[in-house]
Write a protein that holds these residues in place. Sequence first.
Motif, PDB file in Angstrom:
ATOM      1  N   LEU A 194     -71.149  68.132  99.983  1.00 36.45           N
ATOM      2  CA  LEU A 194     -71.106  69.389  99.248  1.00 36.45           C
ATOM      3  C   LEU A 194     -69.766  70.064  99.549  1.00 36.45           C
ATOM      4  O   LEU A 194     -69.601  70.711 100.585  1.00 36.45           O
ATOM      5  N   HIS A 195     -68.833  69.897  98.644  1.00 38.42           N
ATOM      6  CA  HIS A 195     -67.478  70.385  98.889  1.00 38.42           C
ATOM      7  C   HIS A 195     -67.443  71.911  98.999  1.00 38.42           C
ATOM      8  O   HIS A 195     -66.663  72.457  99.779  1.00 38.42           O
ATOM      9  N   HIS A 196     -68.273  72.589  98.233  1.00 38.65           N
ATOM     10  CA  HIS A 196     -68.264  74.049  98.285  1.00 38.65           C
ATOM     11  C   HIS A 196     -68.863  74.581  99.585  1.00 38.65           C
ATOM     12  O   HIS A 196     -68.626  75.721  99.960  1.00 38.65           O
ATOM     13  N   ARG A 197     -69.644  73.752 100.271  1.00 39.96           N
ATOM     14  CA  ARG A 197     -70.226  74.115 101.573  1.00 39.96           C
ATOM     15  C   ARG A 197     -69.472  73.461 102.734  1.00 39.96           C
ATOM     16  O   ARG A 197     -69.697  73.800 103.892  1.00 39.96           O
ATOM     17  N   LYS A 198     -68.678  72.451 102.385  1.00 40.83           N
ATOM     18  CA  LYS A 198     -67.948  71.672 103.404  1.00 40.83           C
ATOM     19  C   LYS A 198     -68.910  71.043 104.412  1.00 40.83           C
ATOM     20  O   LYS A 198     -68.714  71.101 105.624  1.00 40.83           O
ATOM     21  N   GLU A 199     -69.963  70.419 103.874  1.00 42.64           N
ATOM     22  CA  GLU A 199     -70.947  69.756 104.729  1.00 42.64           C
ATOM     23  C   GLU A 199     -71.581  68.590 103.991  1.00 42.64           C
ATOM     24  O   GLU A 199     -71.693  68.602 102.761  1.00 42.64           O
ATOM     25  N   PRO A 200     -72.008  67.547 104.716  1.00 43.38           N
ATOM     26  CA  PRO A 200     -72.700  66.415 104.079  1.00 43.38           C
ATOM     27  C   PRO A 200     -74.111  66.800 103.668  1.00 43.38           C
ATOM     28  O   PRO A 200     -74.706  67.722 104.237  1.00 43.38           O
ATOM     29  N   ARG A 201     -74.646  66.106 102.661  1.00 50.13           N
ATOM     30  CA  ARG A 201     -76.019  66.387 102.242  1.00 50.13           C
ATOM     31  C   ARG A 201     -77.027  65.879 103.261  1.00 50.13           C
ATOM     32  O   ARG A 201     -78.073  66.495 103.462  1.00 50.13           O
ATOM     33  N   GLY A 202     -76.732  64.758 103.902  1.00 52.04           N
ATOM     34  CA  GLY A 202     -77.689  64.185 104.849  1.00 52.04           C
ATOM     35  C   GLY A 202     -76.973  63.256 105.805  1.00 52.04           C
ATOM     36  O   GLY A 202     -75.841  63.498 106.201  1.00 52.04           O
ATOM     37  N   ILE A 203     -77.650  62.143 106.153  1.00 52.52           N
ATOM     38  CA  ILE A 203     -77.065  61.187 107.106  1.00 52.52           C
ATOM     39  C   ILE A 203     -76.519  59.953 106.397  1.00 52.52           C
ATOM     40  O   ILE A 203     -76.188  58.962 107.028  1.00 52.52           O
ATOM     41  N   GLY A 204     -76.430  60.024 105.082  1.00 53.97           N
ATOM     42  CA  GLY A 204     -75.808  58.942 104.336  1.00 53.97           C
ATOM     43  C   GLY A 204     -76.677  57.707 104.196  1.00 53.97           C
ATOM     44  O   GLY A 204     -77.898  57.743 104.316  1.00 53.97           O
ATOM     45  N   GLY A 205     -75.997  56.612 103.944  1.00 59.39           N
ATOM     46  CA  GLY A 205     -76.624  55.327 103.662  1.00 59.39           C
ATOM     47  C   GLY A 205     -75.566  54.479 102.989  1.00 59.39           C
ATOM     48  O   GLY A 205     -74.504  54.253 103.552  1.00 59.39           O
ATOM     49  N   ILE A 206     -75.828  54.074 101.757  1.00 61.93           N
ATOM     50  CA  ILE A 206     -74.827  53.354 100.973  1.00 61.93           C
ATOM     51  C   ILE A 206     -74.835  53.892  99.550  1.00 61.93           C
ATOM     52  O   ILE A 206     -75.845  54.376  99.055  1.00 61.93           O
ATOM     53  N   PHE A 207     -73.698  53.811  98.908  1.00 60.10           N
ATOM     54  CA  PHE A 207     -73.574  54.171  97.498  1.00 60.10           C
ATOM     55  C   PHE A 207     -72.538  53.239  96.877  1.00 60.10           C
ATOM     56  O   PHE A 207     -71.450  53.047  97.431  1.00 60.10           O
ATOM     57  N   TYR A 208     -72.883  52.636  95.745  1.00 62.34           N
ATOM     58  CA  TYR A 208     -71.934  51.754  95.061  1.00 62.34           C
ATOM     59  C   TYR A 208     -72.022  51.971  93.560  1.00 62.34           C
ATOM     60  O   TYR A 208     -73.067  52.365  93.027  1.00 62.34           O
ATOM     61  N   ASP A 209     -70.914  51.759  92.906  1.00 57.30           N
ATOM     62  CA  ASP A 209     -70.862  51.899  91.459  1.00 57.30           C
ATOM     63  C   ASP A 209     -69.835  50.904  90.929  1.00 57.30           C
ATOM     64  O   ASP A 209     -68.989  50.403  91.673  1.00 57.30           O
ATOM     65  N   ASN A 210     -69.928  50.602  89.666  1.00 55.20           N
ATOM     66  CA  ASN A 210     -68.988  49.661  89.030  1.00 55.20           C
ATOM     67  C   ASN A 210     -68.945  48.319  89.752  1.00 55.20           C
ATOM     68  O   ASN A 210     -67.869  47.709  89.867  1.00 55.20           O
ATOM     69  N   LEU A 211     -70.114  47.852  90.248  1.00 55.34           N
ATOM     70  CA  LEU A 211     -70.164  46.545  90.901  1.00 55.34           C
ATOM     71  C   LEU A 211     -70.244  45.469  89.825  1.00 55.34           C
ATOM     72  O   LEU A 211     -71.245  45.323  89.135  1.00 55.34           O
ATOM     73  N   SER A 212     -69.162  44.728  89.702  1.00 52.93           N
ATOM     74  CA  SER A 212     -69.081  43.678  88.686  1.00 52.93           C
ATOM     75  C   SER A 212     -68.142  42.596  89.185  1.00 52.93           C
ATOM     76  O   SER A 212     -66.942  42.610  88.914  1.00 52.93           O
ATOM     77  N   SER A 213     -68.687  41.654  89.938  1.00 53.56           N
ATOM     78  CA  SER A 213     -67.882  40.567  90.485  1.00 53.56           C
ATOM     79  C   SER A 213     -67.917  39.382  89.522  1.00 53.56           C
ATOM     80  O   SER A 213     -68.432  39.476  88.401  1.00 53.56           O
ATOM     81  N   ASP A 214     -67.413  38.269  89.963  1.00 53.71           N
ATOM     82  CA  ASP A 214     -67.447  37.056  89.146  1.00 53.71           C
ATOM     83  C   ASP A 214     -68.799  36.358  89.217  1.00 53.71           C
ATOM     84  O   ASP A 214     -69.001  35.327  88.578  1.00 53.71           O
ATOM     85  N   ASN A 215     -69.727  36.927  90.024  1.00 51.91           N
ATOM     86  CA  ASN A 215     -71.036  36.308  90.209  1.00 51.91           C
ATOM     87  C   ASN A 215     -72.115  37.317  89.842  1.00 51.91           C
ATOM     88  O   ASN A 215     -72.585  38.091  90.677  1.00 51.91           O
ATOM     89  N   TRP A 216     -72.506  37.327  88.565  1.00 60.41           N
ATOM     90  CA  TRP A 216     -73.496  38.287  88.074  1.00 60.41           C
ATOM     91  C   TRP A 216     -74.830  38.147  88.803  1.00 60.41           C
ATOM     92  O   TRP A 216     -75.453  39.140  89.161  1.00 60.41           O
ATOM     93  N   GLU A 217     -75.269  36.919  89.027  1.00 60.95           N
ATOM     94  CA  GLU A 217     -76.554  36.694  89.687  1.00 60.95           C
ATOM     95  C   GLU A 217     -76.554  37.278  91.104  1.00 60.95           C
ATOM     96  O   GLU A 217     -77.555  37.835  91.561  1.00 60.95           O
ATOM     97  N   ASN A 218     -75.441  37.154  91.790  1.00 64.07           N
ATOM     98  CA  ASN A 218     -75.333  37.703  93.145  1.00 64.07           C
ATOM     99  C   ASN A 218     -75.348  39.229  93.112  1.00 64.07           C
ATOM    100  O   ASN A 218     -75.976  39.877  93.966  1.00 64.07           O
TER     101      ASN A 218
END
Length: 263
Positions: free
Chosen positions: A161-185
């Motif tokens: 939260l940039h306006h609060r200058k604090e994280p929302r929680g303890i995180g984890g993972i976030f990914y976007d635009n995942l498109s490798s040469d191996n669609w099945e993977n």
Amino acid sequence: MSLRDSIADEFLAIEKEFSAEPLKINRKKWDRPGGGGGEMTVIYGKVFEKVGVNISIVHGKIAEKFIDEIPGAKENDGKFWASGISVVSHMHSPLVPAAHMNTRFIVTAKSWFGGGIDFTPIYYNDEDYRFLHGKIEKMCNGFNFNYYPQFKKQCDDYFFLHHRKEPRGIGGIFYDNLSSDNWENDFAYTQAVGKTFLEIYSFVVRKHMNKSWIEEQKEYQLIKRGRYVEFNLLYDRGTKFGILTNGNPDAIMMSMPPLVRWQ
């Protein structure tokens, strides 16, 4: 739909372990003007104050004024296809962390997977942090040793939260635009994200759900939830994508907690 059913069944099993009282379960299908639709499942219980599991398969054309917002949409005359699942839980106990998981597959002139898992405890617990991140890292390493450090950083950067200058929680993972040469993977990894979420979150919920708490802790939980609302309305990409593609507003706002407080 299979993952949705597994999550809903497991959460209902947890509720039955905690209380024999009847549950309120709302399941509602919806159609999207322009193409496709989805289904909302919302459970109100004694452990899960509110947990929603949404699925959607939508298609159509993005409005011209929004076409630059979605990668590949302009090259495809605004046409898109998208499917996804989204889970958001808000707990009665302030000692059980709230959680969020979503995965999605989007097609325009390009196609990609995205998603993630993140946790928002009211009170930090180092043992939970190490358990949750350890399990997520192990899952990621089964596909690519770069995934965990890369996607963890993306999660920490995104859920801030940039306006609060604090994280929302303890995180984890976030990914976007995942498109490798191996669609099945890529698809197998996205499936693993959903299955790993269910495994590790069910364990943490059961670990803490019977612990006693006081009203002062509940009040702090409601204030902490305010930060959750602020993030989802100001920064969340899923919220924005749903609005841009004329999605169901009830499904988009399913992530909101049932009670919240600012002071």
